[in-house]
Motif scaffolding. Structure first.
Motif, PDB file in Angstrom:
ATOM      1  N   VAL A   5      -8.569  16.255 -58.630  1.00 28.81           N
ATOM      2  CA  VAL A   5      -7.104  16.145 -58.659  1.00 28.81           C
ATOM      3  C   VAL A   5      -6.478  17.525 -58.454  1.00 28.81           C
ATOM      4  CG1 VAL A   5      -5.113  15.608 -60.125  1.00 28.81           C
ATOM      5  CG2 VAL A   5      -7.069  14.050 -60.064  1.00 28.81           C
ATOM      6  N   SER A   6      -7.016  18.514 -59.115  1.00 29.37           N
ATOM      7  CA  SER A   6      -6.507  19.875 -58.993  1.00 29.37           C
ATOM      8  C   SER A   6      -6.607  20.378 -57.547  1.00 29.37           C
ATOM      9  CB  SER A   6      -7.288  20.787 -59.929  1.00 29.37           C
ATOM     10  OG  SER A   6      -6.761  22.065 -59.949  1.00 29.37           O
ATOM     11  N   LEU A   7      -7.716  20.110 -56.891  1.00 26.94           N
ATOM     12  CA  LEU A   7      -7.886  20.518 -55.493  1.00 26.94           C
ATOM     13  C   LEU A   7      -6.908  19.794 -54.584  1.00 26.94           C
ATOM     14  CD1 LEU A   7     -11.781  20.586 -55.362  1.00 26.94           C
ATOM     15  CD2 LEU A   7     -10.268  22.566 -55.165  1.00 26.94           C
ATOM     16  N   LEU A   8      -6.687  18.510 -54.827  1.00 31.12           N
ATOM     17  CA  LEU A   8      -5.772  17.720 -54.009  1.00 31.12           C
ATOM     18  C   LEU A   8      -4.332  18.192 -54.148  1.00 31.12           C
ATOM     19  CD1 LEU A   8      -7.225  14.162 -54.714  1.00 31.12           C
ATOM     20  CD2 LEU A   8      -7.358  15.417 -52.556  1.00 31.12           C
ATOM     21  N   GLN A   9      -3.981  18.731 -55.290  1.00 34.08           N
ATOM     22  CA  GLN A   9      -2.619  19.207 -55.533  1.00 34.08           C
ATOM     23  C   GLN A   9      -2.325  20.507 -54.798  1.00 34.08           C
ATOM     24  OE1 GLN A   9      -2.817  19.243 -59.833  1.00 34.08           O
ATOM     25  NE2 GLN A   9      -1.621  17.353 -59.960  1.00 34.08           N
ATOM     26  N   LYS A  10      -3.338  21.205 -54.349  1.00 38.12           N
ATOM     27  CA  LYS A  10      -3.150  22.491 -53.677  1.00 38.12           C
ATOM     28  C   LYS A  10      -2.838  22.352 -52.194  1.00 38.12           C
ATOM     29  CE  LYS A  10      -5.946  25.016 -56.933  1.00 38.12           C
ATOM     30  NZ  LYS A  10      -7.120  25.825 -57.181  1.00 38.12           N
ATOM     31  N   GLY A  11      -3.020  21.164 -51.627  1.00 42.10           N
ATOM     32  CA  GLY A  11      -2.745  20.958 -50.210  1.00 42.10           C
ATOM     33  C   GLY A  11      -3.886  20.217 -49.542  1.00 42.10           C
ATOM     34  N   VAL A  29     -17.018  11.623 -52.989  1.00 39.92           N
ATOM     35  CA  VAL A  29     -15.605  12.016 -52.960  1.00 39.92           C
ATOM     36  C   VAL A  29     -14.753  10.862 -52.437  1.00 39.92           C
ATOM     37  CG1 VAL A  29     -13.886  13.559 -51.905  1.00 39.92           C
ATOM     38  CG2 VAL A  29     -16.077  14.484 -52.735  1.00 39.92           C
ATOM     39  N   TYR A  30     -15.201  10.181 -51.391  1.00 43.84           N
ATOM     40  CA  TYR A  30     -14.443   9.035 -50.856  1.00 43.84           C
ATOM     41  C   TYR A  30     -14.246   7.986 -51.945  1.00 43.84           C
ATOM     42  CZ  TYR A  30     -15.748  10.970 -46.268  1.00 43.84           C
ATOM     43  OH  TYR A  30     -15.935  11.780 -45.186  1.00 43.84           O
ATOM     44  N   ARG A  31     -15.279   7.712 -52.715  1.00 43.67           N
ATOM     45  CA  ARG A  31     -15.172   6.725 -53.798  1.00 43.67           C
ATOM     46  C   ARG A  31     -14.211   7.208 -54.880  1.00 43.67           C
ATOM     47  NH1 ARG A  31     -20.831   6.182 -52.995  1.00 43.67           N
ATOM     48  NH2 ARG A  31     -21.236   7.517 -54.784  1.00 43.67           N
ATOM     49  N   TYR A  32     -14.305   8.481 -55.246  1.00 42.47           N
ATOM     50  CA  TYR A  32     -13.408   9.028 -56.261  1.00 42.47           C
ATOM     51  C   TYR A  32     -11.946   8.945 -55.806  1.00 42.47           C
ATOM     52  CZ  TYR A  32     -17.266  11.137 -58.964  1.00 42.47           C
ATOM     53  OH  TYR A  32     -18.385  11.356 -59.730  1.00 42.47           O
ATOM     54  N   VAL A  33     -11.706   9.278 -54.549  1.00 47.16           N
ATOM     55  CA  VAL A  33     -10.336   9.222 -54.027  1.00 47.16           C
ATOM     56  C   VAL A  33      -9.802   7.790 -54.097  1.00 47.16           C
ATOM     57  CG1 VAL A  33      -8.930   9.449 -51.922  1.00 47.16           C
ATOM     58  CG2 VAL A  33     -10.481  11.297 -52.587  1.00 47.16           C
ATOM     59  N   GLU A  34     -10.605   6.830 -53.723  1.00 44.49           N
ATOM     60  CA  GLU A  34     -10.172   5.434 -53.814  1.00 44.49           C
ATOM     61  C   GLU A  34      -9.912   5.027 -55.261  1.00 44.49           C
ATOM     62  OE1 GLU A  34      -9.051   3.441 -51.425  1.00 44.49           O
ATOM     63  OE2 GLU A  34      -9.372   5.245 -50.222  1.00 44.49           O
ATOM     64  N   ASP A  35     -10.740   5.475 -56.189  1.00 50.17           N
ATOM     65  CA  ASP A  35     -10.533   5.192 -57.611  1.00 50.17           C
ATOM     66  C   ASP A  35      -9.207   5.790 -58.087  1.00 50.17           C
ATOM     67  OD1 ASP A  35     -12.977   3.884 -57.735  1.00 50.17           O
ATOM     68  OD2 ASP A  35     -14.020   5.559 -58.723  1.00 50.17           O
ATOM     69  N   LEU A  36      -8.941   7.027 -57.694  1.00 51.38           N
ATOM     70  CA  LEU A  36      -7.701   7.688 -58.092  1.00 51.38           C
ATOM     71  C   LEU A  36      -6.480   6.982 -57.508  1.00 51.38           C
ATOM     72  CD1 LEU A  36      -8.893  11.387 -57.712  1.00 51.38           C
ATOM     73  CD2 LEU A  36      -8.315  10.228 -59.857  1.00 51.38           C
ATOM     74  N   ARG A  37      -6.597   6.528 -56.275  1.00 46.86           N
ATOM     75  CA  ARG A  37      -5.497   5.769 -55.662  1.00 46.86           C
ATOM     76  C   ARG A  37      -5.243   4.472 -56.423  1.00 46.86           C
ATOM     77  NH1 ARG A  37      -7.098   6.510 -49.287  1.00 46.86           N
ATOM     78  NH2 ARG A  37      -5.742   8.299 -48.887  1.00 46.86           N
ATOM     79  N   ARG A  38      -6.305   3.783 -56.805  1.00 48.19           N
ATOM     80  CA  ARG A  38      -6.156   2.537 -57.580  1.00 48.19           C
ATOM     81  C   ARG A  38      -5.484   2.792 -58.922  1.00 48.19           C
ATOM     82  NH1 ARG A  38     -10.881   0.976 -54.965  1.00 48.19           N
ATOM     83  NH2 ARG A  38     -12.275   1.837 -56.525  1.00 48.19           N
ATOM     84  N   GLY A  45      -3.866  10.642 -46.852  1.00 49.21           N
ATOM     85  CA  GLY A  45      -4.962  11.125 -46.037  1.00 49.21           C
ATOM     86  C   GLY A  45      -6.006  10.058 -45.814  1.00 49.21           C
ATOM     87  N   GLU A  46      -7.054  10.465 -45.127  1.00 45.18           N
ATOM     88  CA  GLU A  46      -8.138   9.536 -44.819  1.00 45.18           C
ATOM     89  C   GLU A  46      -9.422  10.302 -44.547  1.00 45.18           C
ATOM     90  OE1 GLU A  46      -7.867   8.239 -40.366  1.00 45.18           O
ATOM     91  OE2 GLU A  46      -5.862   8.260 -41.224  1.00 45.18           O
ATOM     92  N   ALA A  47     -10.517   9.570 -44.610  1.00 43.76           N
ATOM     93  CA  ALA A  47     -11.825  10.160 -44.340  1.00 43.76           C
ATOM     94  C   ALA A  47     -11.842  10.760 -42.944  1.00 43.76           C
ATOM     95  CB  ALA A  47     -12.909   9.097 -44.474  1.00 43.76           C
ATOM     96  N   GLY A  48     -12.414  11.943 -42.816  1.00 42.01           N
ATOM     97  CA  GLY A  48     -12.519  12.612 -41.526  1.00 42.01           C
ATOM     98  C   GLY A  48     -11.323  13.491 -41.194  1.00 42.01           C
ATOM     99  N   VAL A  49     -10.231  13.329 -41.925  1.00 46.75           N
ATOM    100  CA  VAL A  49      -9.018  14.122 -41.683  1.00 46.75           C
ATOM    101  C   VAL A  49      -8.764  15.063 -42.856  1.00 46.75           C
ATOM    102  CG1 VAL A  49      -6.523  14.026 -41.289  1.00 46.75           C
ATOM    103  CG2 VAL A  49      -8.014  12.295 -40.267  1.00 46.75           C
ATOM    104  N   GLY A  50      -8.751  14.500 -44.045  1.00 47.99           N
ATOM    105  CA  GLY A  50      -8.485  15.273 -45.248  1.00 47.99           C
ATOM    106  C   GLY A  50      -7.544  14.519 -46.161  1.00 47.99           C
ATOM    107  N   TYR A  51      -7.374  15.043 -47.355  1.00 52.32           N
ATOM    108  CA  TYR A  51      -6.552  14.401 -48.374  1.00 52.32           C
ATOM    109  C   TYR A  51      -5.631  15.424 -49.008  1.00 52.32           C
ATOM    110  CZ  TYR A  51     -10.152  10.785 -48.152  1.00 52.32           C
ATOM    111  OH  TYR A  51     -11.016   9.816 -47.721  1.00 52.32           O
ATOM    112  N   LEU A  52      -4.522  14.931 -49.536  1.00 48.24           N
ATOM    113  CA  LEU A  52      -3.637  15.750 -50.344  1.00 48.24           C
ATOM    114  C   LEU A  52      -2.853  14.839 -51.268  1.00 48.24           C
ATOM    115  CD1 LEU A  52      -0.451  15.529 -49.259  1.00 48.24           C
ATOM    116  CD2 LEU A  52      -1.394  16.871 -47.420  1.00 48.24           C
TER     117      LEU A  52
END
Length: 63
Positions: A5-11, A29-38, A45-52
């Motif tokens: 979460v901390s990394l995602l908040q930085k950009g 990481v993909y699974r964690y991001v989906e869990d956080l979204r839920r 963002g999306e896989a292969g591009v990046g997240y923020l």
């Protein structure tokens, strides 16, 4: 998960970058991001591009 979460908040950050800093695979990481979204976190963002993480909107009060 808090470190992610901390990394995602930085950009914009890729799953590979997150994986390297947290010590897990990109797939994890993909699974964690989906869990956080839920859980309702505003992650763009999306896989292969990046997240923020979008900043939280402040509640607007009617005057």
């Amino acid at each position: 998960m808090q470190k992610i979460v901390s990394l995602l908040q930085k950009g914009l950050v890729t799953a590979d970058e997150i994986a390297g800093k947290v010590g897990v695979s990109s797939r994890t990481v993909y699974r964690y991001v989906e869990d956080l979204r839920r859980e309702g976190l505003p992650i763009d963002g999306e896989a292969g591009v990046g997240y923020l993480m979008r900043p939280k909107r402040e509640a607007r009060h009617a005057d």
